[in-house]
Design a protein around this motif. Structure first.
Motif, short mmCIF file in Angstrom:
data_model
loop_
_atom_site.label_atom_id
_atom_site.label_comp_id
_atom_site.label_asym_id
_atom_site.label_seq_id
_atom_site.Cartn_x
_atom_site.Cartn_y
_atom_site.Cartn_z
N CYS A 6 27.44 31.31 20.59
CA CYS A 6 26.30 31.95 19.93
C CYS A 6 25.17 32.27 20.88
O CYS A 6 24.00 32.25 20.51
N ARG A 7 25.50 32.55 22.11
CA ARG A 7 24.50 32.98 23.08
C ARG A 7 24.62 34.49 23.26
O ARG A 7 25.68 35.07 23.12
N LEU A 139 12.24 28.38 20.39
CA LEU A 139 13.49 29.14 20.39
C LEU A 139 13.35 30.42 21.20
O LEU A 139 14.27 30.83 21.91
N CYS A 149 24.14 35.31 8.52
CA CYS A 149 25.14 34.28 8.33
C CYS A 149 25.32 34.06 6.83
O CYS A 149 24.69 34.73 6.00
N ARG A 154 20.34 33.38 11.21
CA ARG A 154 20.14 32.41 12.28
C ARG A 154 19.27 33.02 13.36
O ARG A 154 19.38 34.21 13.68
N MET A 156 18.56 33.12 17.25
CA MET A 156 19.27 32.83 18.49
C MET A 156 18.27 32.41 19.58
O MET A 156 17.20 33.02 19.72
N ARG A 202 20.03 25.96 20.90
CA ARG A 202 21.03 26.17 19.85
C ARG A 202 20.45 27.05 18.74
O ARG A 202 19.25 26.99 18.48
N PRO A 203 21.29 27.85 18.09
CA PRO A 203 20.79 28.65 16.96
C PRO A 203 20.25 27.76 15.85
O PRO A 203 20.73 26.64 15.66
N ARG A 204 19.27 28.27 15.14
CA ARG A 204 18.68 27.54 14.03
C ARG A 204 18.54 28.46 12.82
O ARG A 204 18.25 29.66 12.98
#
Length: 304
Positions: A6-7, A139, A149, A154, A156, A202-204
């Motif tokens: 997920c980058r 983030l 999603c 989300r 990134m 990390r994605p949130r």
């Protein structure tokens, strides 16, 4: 494009230095600093686009946004060219690929993402930096990428650095000003992870979007926006590589319309004084209704 972790990924080649030769065509779009100074020019090329940051770097982007070649100008700061790619050019290239990208900062609060949108100088980075200096992870400082999603969107994570204007730098960093990397094209200073700022990698899940505004007197005001009002603000704060291509604009409008209907957006107004930031942080956490773990809550209480 997204990889398995997920980058954000893109084909980027940093070429040798190249003089910025005159472009015969006129730019179809320009970005300027708040004081009117020229920041970036957008040109069309036969196979894509040319983005020019005067005296710093040129970037050539393929028509589909999947390949970028950077050409630092002679005597330009190498760090500046890399920074421009990560924070300005890459978001534009990703927008060309069909991703939703906004001029916004975002922080991780209790495992959820809270985003701050607004025009340059509204305090997006200052607010994110204030959260980060008090234990909450950033983030992104700008170039907010949202990915749909199953249960919404989300956020990134982007490059772990933050840029601050001199007054915000003094207020948030103080005596540790030597940590800053001075930027060639701006009076902002750049701070990386480990320079007193913490970042999330990390994605949130996106919980709230706040559009920043000013308040002449004390107090903090939250005003819920209608979907139509949020749509206008989201469009105004979007990264778009080609602002004249009809198909791109139509797709983007549909994407942003869906976002404005699904995510709750608010206008956030507060007195723009650094001494108020601790109260603003507390108010945002309470208003967003974020569940925080014990450690995060202790950090917030200490900061307030």
């Amino acid at each position: 494009m997204l990889d398995g972790k997920c980058r954000m990924v893109n084909a980027y080649i940093r070429a040798v230095q190249r003089s910025q030769e005159r472009v015969d065509a006129l730019p179809f779009h320009e970005w300027k600093f708040p004081d009117g100074g020229l920041w970036m020019q957008f040109f069309r090329k036969p196979l894509g686009y040319l983005l020019r940051f005067p005296s710093v770097a040129d970037f050539e982007i393929s028509a589909d946004g999947k390949e970028v070649v950077g050409f630092p100008a002679p005597d330009a700061d190498d760090d500046a060219a890399e920074h421009l790619y990560l924070n300005q050019v890459l978001p534009l290239a990703l927008s060309r690929q069909g991703h939703l990208v906004f001029h916004a900062s975002a922080v991780d609060i209790g495992g959820d993402a809270v985003a701050f949108l607004g025009e340059s100088g509204r305090g997006k980075s200052t607010l994110a930096g204030s959260f980060s200096r008090n234990g909450f992870r950033v983030l992104t400082d700008d170039g907010l990428v949202l990915v749909p999603c199953e249960h919404g969107y989300r956020v990134m994570p982007s490059e772990p650095s933050i840029r601050l204007w001199p007054d915000s730098e003094r207020a948030l960093v103080g005596e540790n000003l030597a940590l800053a990397v001075r930027m060639q094209l701006s009076s902002k200073a750049r701070f990386r992870a480990g320079d007193g700022f913490v970042f999330c990698d990390r994605p949130r899940p996106l919980r709230r979007i706040y559009f920043l505004g000013d308040r002449e007197s004390g107090g903090i005001a939250f005003e819920r926006l209608t979907a139509a009002e949020a749509l206008v603000q989201l469009v105004k704060n979007s990264f778009l590589l080609d602002v004249e291509e009809a198909n791109t604009l139509a797709l983007h409008f549909d994407q942003v319309s869906g976002l404005s209907r699904e995510v709750v957006c608010y206008r956030l107004a507060y007195l723009r004084q650094y001494g108020e930031l601790s109260h603003v942080r507390t108010a945002i956490i309470e208003h967003a209704g974020v569940r925080m773990d014990v450690e995060c809550e202790l950090q917030c209480n200490r900061a307030a």
